[in-house]
Design a protein around this motif. Structure first.
Motif, PDB file in Angstrom:
ATOM      1  N   GLU A 152      14.805  16.498  -3.146  1.00 20.80           N
ATOM      2  CA  GLU A 152      16.095  15.811  -3.181  1.00 20.80           C
ATOM      3  C   GLU A 152      16.196  14.928  -4.418  1.00 20.80           C
ATOM      4  OE1 GLU A 152      18.539  12.448  -0.593  1.00 20.80           O
ATOM      5  OE2 GLU A 152      16.832  13.502   0.294  1.00 20.80           O
ATOM      6  N   ASP A 153      17.350  14.922  -5.061  1.00 20.08           N
ATOM      7  CA  ASP A 153      17.579  14.062  -6.224  1.00 20.08           C
ATOM      8  C   ASP A 153      17.822  12.637  -5.781  1.00 20.08           C
ATOM      9  OD1 ASP A 153      17.303  16.121  -8.013  1.00 20.08           O
ATOM     10  OD2 ASP A 153      19.431  16.654  -7.955  1.00 20.08           O
ATOM     11  N   TRP A 191       4.309  11.614 -13.838  1.00 21.90           N
ATOM     12  CA  TRP A 191       4.376  10.417 -14.686  1.00 21.90           C
ATOM     13  C   TRP A 191       3.799  10.702 -16.069  1.00 21.90           C
ATOM     14  CZ3 TRP A 191       0.429   7.220 -16.730  1.00 21.90           C
ATOM     15  CH2 TRP A 191       0.878   6.001 -17.284  1.00 21.90           C
ATOM     16  N   ILE A 192       2.686  11.409 -16.134  1.00 20.38           N
ATOM     17  CA  ILE A 192       2.114  11.798 -17.430  1.00 20.38           C
ATOM     18  C   ILE A 192       3.117  12.637 -18.210  1.00 20.38           C
ATOM     19  CG2 ILE A 192       0.383  13.307 -18.506  1.00 20.38           C
ATOM     20  CD1 ILE A 192      -1.630  12.295 -16.444  1.00 20.38           C
ATOM     21  N   LEU A 193       3.778  13.564 -17.521  1.00 19.59           N
ATOM     22  CA  LEU A 193       4.731  14.465 -18.177  1.00 19.59           C
ATOM     23  C   LEU A 193       6.075  13.786 -18.455  1.00 19.59           C
ATOM     24  CD1 LEU A 193       4.172  17.658 -15.989  1.00 19.59           C
ATOM     25  CD2 LEU A 193       3.165  17.161 -18.235  1.00 19.59           C
ATOM     26  N   ASP A 194       6.338  12.654 -17.790  1.00 16.46           N
ATOM     27  CA  ASP A 194       7.664  12.018 -17.811  1.00 16.46           C
ATOM     28  C   ASP A 194       8.723  13.043 -17.421  1.00 16.46           C
ATOM     29  OD1 ASP A 194       9.503   9.971 -18.080  1.00 16.46           O
ATOM     30  OD2 ASP A 194       9.760  10.238 -20.241  1.00 16.46           O
ATOM     31  N   ASP A 195       8.412  13.759 -16.337  1.00 18.31           N
ATOM     32  CA  ASP A 195       9.239  14.893 -15.914  1.00 18.31           C
ATOM     33  C   ASP A 195       9.090  15.063 -14.406  1.00 18.31           C
ATOM     34  OD1 ASP A 195      10.770  17.179 -15.860  1.00 18.31           O
ATOM     35  OD2 ASP A 195       9.267  18.458 -16.821  1.00 18.31           O
ATOM     36  N   PRO A 196      10.090  14.699 -13.601  1.00 17.19           N
ATOM     37  CA  PRO A 196       9.953  14.710 -12.144  1.00 17.19           C
ATOM     38  C   PRO A 196       9.767  16.110 -11.573  1.00 17.19           C
ATOM     39  CG  PRO A 196      11.854  13.395 -12.843  1.00 17.19           C
ATOM     40  CD  PRO A 196      11.388  14.158 -14.044  1.00 17.19           C
ATOM     41  N   ILE A 197       9.085  16.176 -10.435  1.00 15.11           N
ATOM     42  CA  ILE A 197       8.930  17.426  -9.693  1.00 15.11           C
ATOM     43  C   ILE A 197      10.256  17.784  -9.040  1.00 15.11           C
ATOM     44  CG2 ILE A 197       7.790  18.516  -7.711  1.00 15.11           C
ATOM     45  CD1 ILE A 197       5.327  16.786  -8.365  1.00 15.11           C
ATOM     46  N   SER A 198      10.695  19.041  -9.219  1.00 16.99           N
ATOM     47  CA  SER A 198      12.002  19.461  -8.715  1.00 16.99           C
ATOM     48  C   SER A 198      11.918  20.357  -7.487  1.00 16.99           C
ATOM     49  CB  SER A 198      12.783  20.188  -9.813  1.00 16.99           C
ATOM     50  OG  SER A 198      12.086  21.357 -10.222  1.00 16.99           O
ATOM     51  N   GLU A 243       0.838  -1.195   0.000  1.00 18.54           N
ATOM     52  CA  GLU A 243       0.000   0.000   0.000  1.00 18.54           C
ATOM     53  C   GLU A 243       0.876   1.249   0.000  1.00 18.54           C
ATOM     54  OE1 GLU A 243      -3.295   2.077  -0.362  1.00 18.54           O
ATOM     55  OE2 GLU A 243      -3.444  -0.072  -0.018  1.00 18.54           O
ATOM     56  N   LYS A 244       0.539   2.195  -0.878  1.00 16.19           N
ATOM     57  CA  LYS A 244       1.272   3.453  -0.904  1.00 16.19           C
ATOM     58  C   LYS A 244       1.067   4.204   0.406  1.00 16.19           C
ATOM     59  CE  LYS A 244      -2.759   5.567  -1.394  1.00 16.19           C
ATOM     60  NZ  LYS A 244      -3.539   5.536  -0.169  1.00 16.19           N
ATOM     61  N   PRO A 245       1.962   5.115   0.796  1.00 16.05           N
ATOM     62  CA  PRO A 245       3.220   5.441   0.111  1.00 16.05           C
ATOM     63  C   PRO A 245       4.397   4.581   0.578  1.00 16.05           C
ATOM     64  CG  PRO A 245       2.861   7.008   1.869  1.00 16.05           C
ATOM     65  CD  PRO A 245       1.683   6.076   1.887  1.00 16.05           C
ATOM     66  N   ILE A 246       4.128   3.463   1.255  1.00 12.23           N
ATOM     67  CA  ILE A 246       5.086   2.465   1.746  1.00 12.23           C
ATOM     68  C   ILE A 246       5.765   2.907   3.046  1.00 12.23           C
ATOM     69  CG2 ILE A 246       7.204   1.174   1.299  1.00 12.23           C
ATOM     70  CD1 ILE A 246       6.473   0.850  -1.536  1.00 12.23           C
ATOM     71  N   ALA A 247       6.179   4.160   3.148  1.00 12.70           N
ATOM     72  CA  ALA A 247       6.926   4.626   4.321  1.00 12.70           C
ATOM     73  C   ALA A 247       6.453   6.026   4.702  1.00 12.70           C
ATOM     74  CB  ALA A 247       8.418   4.632   4.024  1.00 12.70           C
ATOM     75  N   ARG A 248       6.910   6.510   5.848  1.00 14.28           N
ATOM     76  CA  ARG A 248       6.586   7.869   6.274  1.00 14.28           C
ATOM     77  C   ARG A 248       7.415   8.883   5.487  1.00 14.28           C
ATOM     78  NH1 ARG A 248       7.741   9.888  10.651  1.00 14.28           N
ATOM     79  NH2 ARG A 248       5.848  11.025  11.254  1.00 14.28           N
ATOM     80  N   THR A 249       8.701   8.599   5.304  1.00 15.33           N
ATOM     81  CA  THR A 249       9.617   9.523   4.643  1.00 15.33           C
ATOM     82  C   THR A 249      10.516   8.753   3.682  1.00 15.33           C
ATOM     83  OG1 THR A 249      11.430   9.326   6.227  1.00 15.33           O
ATOM     84  CG2 THR A 249       9.679  10.900   6.773  1.00 15.33           C
ATOM     85  N   LEU A 301       8.477   9.618  -4.942  1.00 19.74           N
ATOM     86  CA  LEU A 301       7.224  10.163  -4.418  1.00 19.74           C
ATOM     87  C   LEU A 301       7.420  10.669  -2.999  1.00 19.74           C
ATOM     88  CD1 LEU A 301       4.133  10.590  -4.273  1.00 19.74           C
ATOM     89  CD2 LEU A 301       3.962   8.174  -3.621  1.00 19.74           C
ATOM     90  N   LEU A 302       8.066   9.891  -2.163  1.00 22.66           N
ATOM     91  CA  LEU A 302       8.280  10.288  -0.777  1.00 22.66           C
ATOM     92  C   LEU A 302       9.174  11.515  -0.670  1.00 22.66           C
ATOM     93  CD1 LEU A 302       8.595   6.751   0.795  1.00 22.66           C
ATOM     94  CD2 LEU A 302       6.919   8.487   1.472  1.00 22.66           C
ATOM     95  N   ARG A 303      10.129  11.662  -1.576  1.00 22.98           N
ATOM     96  CA  ARG A 303      10.972  12.860  -1.569  1.00 22.98           C
ATOM     97  C   ARG A 303      10.146  14.106  -1.871  1.00 22.98           C
ATOM     98  NH1 ARG A 303      16.076  10.130  -4.871  1.00 22.98           N
ATOM     99  NH2 ARG A 303      17.084   9.212  -3.034  1.00 22.98           N
TER     100      ARG A 303
END
Length: 368
Positions: A367-368, A208-215, A112-118, A347-349
């Motif tokens: 964070e990268d 994911w739709i954009l194939d472009d991570p949030i920075s 189950e998402k998000p798997i962890a707290r951080t 996702l967690l980052r």
């Protein structure tokens, strides 16, 4: 032969619909565990009261786990050599340690998402899973949502040109409809509320739709009166490629169901869609409205695609959820799954940055 499943978190409110999913797969639930409690598998009853809108749809739960071995300790379950996959629906603060044990025992995981707290709770485990060739996957269903796939394909094909901005909204029913004694509404256990629980679906799906991570991200929260987590959040974000976005999510609705919207605006085309509804809303189709300046669209620059979602295999949200699990079990042995443990870490980052922004104000780099 199908996979043998060890199911961990038998008291979780998503258990019944996930058991229904399992009943349609080539899998067998051979072991079950509720940490710290001995499960009476012969007398498992459907959960009629849950902290969200997921419904049981009359499944006979006991039949699905008939003959399953019972474990009180999840670490002992994943050491069972007969178990191929650990299917986990358990509290976010303790799930990473269980996954770490599964990885060490060569047992694949869907959790189950998000798997962890951080992200820090999962990063080293993710690295070890990758090194050992063990598949760990979060439940990010929207990667199999047909409207999201259509948009991702069109972005990839250049239909929209350069994407200037995206605008997302995913709201659900108020906390008064939910059991706020449940651990998903406890800060020490889960870290956050709406953004940490319902929010991750779209926080994952939009980039994911954009194939472009949030920075980077700028977030504000509404704190809940009924629990020590947030009722909702509003996010501004920017992707690595320069797309600007907004996202609005929370327990705001005065009725059961979902309130959803996605807008995507590019130099050559735009899209508007609710992306999905659920069975409670009884809408016949999900529309995708497109406007394009492409020469081939001159005679009809505005067009609508109607998606007739089915709810036969997963009545609560739509059969794309069933598709997600089918794809996982078709590819877990090779790692060819819809979402990986690295996707969960990313996702967690983003969530880490959002909560940091909410605490100290202003923009926070992811964070990268």
């Amino acid at each position: 032969m199908g996979a043998n499943i060890g199911y961990i978190g038998i008291d979780h409110h998503h258990r019944d619909p996930y058991f229904a999913v399992a009943s349609e797969l080539d899998v067998t639930i051979t072991a079950v565990c509720e940490p710290g409690r001995v499960v009476d598998v012969e007398n498992i009853a459907a959960m009629d009261e849950r902290p969200d809108e997921i419904t049981t749809e009359g499944q006979d739960m006991a039949n699905l786990v008939e003959g399953a071995a019972v474990y009180e300790d999840p670490h002992e379950l994943v050491a069972d050599e007969s178990v191929d996959v650990a299917w986990i629906t358990y509290r976010s603060d303790e799930t990473p340690a269980i996954i770490e044990s599964a990885v060490k025992n060569g047992v694949h995981v869907i959790s189950e998402k998000p798997i962890a707290r951080t992200a820090a709770d999962l990063e080293e485990i993710a690295q070890e899973a990758n090194e050992r060739g063990v598949t760990v996957s979060p439940t990010m269903y929207y990667r199999r949502n047909p409207v999201a796939i259509e948009l991702r394909d069109r972005v990839s094909d250049g239909f929209f040109g350069d994407v200037w901005t995206v605008d997302g909204r995913f709201n659900a029913s108020q906390l008064s409809y939910r059991n706020t004694d449940h651990y998903i509404y406890d800060q020490e256990t889960s870290r956050g509320g709406a953004l940490q629980w319902i929010g991750p679906h779209w926080v994952d799906m939009m980039p994911w739709i954009l194939d472009d991570p949030i920075s980077r991200i700028n977030a504000r929260f509404h704190e809940a009166d009924e629990a020590d987590v947030e009722t909702g959040a509003v996010l501004q974000f920017e992707t690595r490629g320069g797309t600007l976005g907004t996202y609005h999510t929370g327990y705001y609705l005065s009725d059961r169901g979902k309130d959803t919207h996605l807008g995507l605006y590019g130099t050559n085309a735009q899209a508007l869609t609710p992306l999905h509804h659920d069975a409670l809303q009884h809408e016949p189709t999900v529309s995708l409205d497109l406007t394009s300046e492409h020469p081939d669209w001159t005679a009809a620059p505005k067009r609508t695609i109607e998606f007739g979602f089915t709810y036969d295999r997963f009545p609560a949200w739509g059969d794309f959820v069933q598709d997600y699990f089918e794809d996982y079990f078709a590819g877990y042995e090779t790692g060819d799954v819809p979402a990986t443990v690295d996707d969960a870490v990313q996702l967690l980052r983003v969530l880490d940055a959002a909560y940091e922004s909410g605490e100290r104000g202003g923009w926070v780099e992811v964070e990268d």
